[in-house]
Design a protein around this motif. Sequence first.
Motif, PDB file in Angstrom:
ATOM      1  N   GLU A  30       0.827  -1.212   0.000  1.00 21.55           N
ATOM      2  CA  GLU A  30       0.000   0.000   0.000  1.00 21.55           C
ATOM      3  C   GLU A  30       0.858   1.258   0.000  1.00 21.55           C
ATOM      4  O   GLU A  30       0.531   2.242  -0.664  1.00 21.55           O
ATOM      5  N   SER A  37      -1.086   6.873   1.653  1.00 21.61           N
ATOM      6  CA  SER A  37      -1.760   6.045   2.646  1.00 21.61           C
ATOM      7  C   SER A  37      -0.834   5.635   3.788  1.00 21.61           C
ATOM      8  O   SER A  37      -1.181   4.774   4.578  1.00 21.61           O
ATOM      9  N   ALA A 117      -4.966  -5.967  -2.869  1.00 20.63           N
ATOM     10  CA  ALA A 117      -3.965  -5.958  -1.801  1.00 20.63           C
ATOM     11  C   ALA A 117      -4.370  -6.889  -0.656  1.00 20.63           C
ATOM     12  O   ALA A 117      -3.518  -7.574  -0.084  1.00 20.63           O
TER      13      ALA A 117
END
Length: 160
Positions: A30, A37, A117
């Motif tokens: 991520e 993020s 993810a």
Amino acid sequence: MSLIVKTAIGLCLAPIVGGMVGLLIYITYENITNPGSFLGGGFFETLRFSLMAGAMYGGLLGGIPSLLVGWPLHLAMQRAGWKQWWAYAGLGVVLALIAGFGIGPVFGLELMYFGGAIVLMLLMSGAIGGLIFWLIRRPDRDAERLGSHRQAKSPEDYGA
């Protein structure tokens, strides 16, 4: 240490270690794909969070399938002769998918939020958990243990 104890320890530790490493991989993924993020803090804060939360979620979501489904599957794999590391990594992936998609919603995880993810994290957690179990239990060495045990109990050993 007895094989039953090794099996129980392996089944308990596999989802915890797999969850720790899987969440670390997820957070790293991520952060690479979406730098905004980032959790905040530095590298060590992120590492600490991912390891602690991964252990918690791995134990919470993976403990039940590991003990209830993993133990019988381990016995079935032994009977089928599947004792290689890759077979246990594959079994770990199956158990992680069961935990994520089957048990996850029971704890409030919505399936519609399972993106690429999350699926990557489940796959990696399962594979790593399966390898951890295999390394602790080492089912590939059972034949050697049983063979040496049977040799020690042969009639020739008793002077017959």
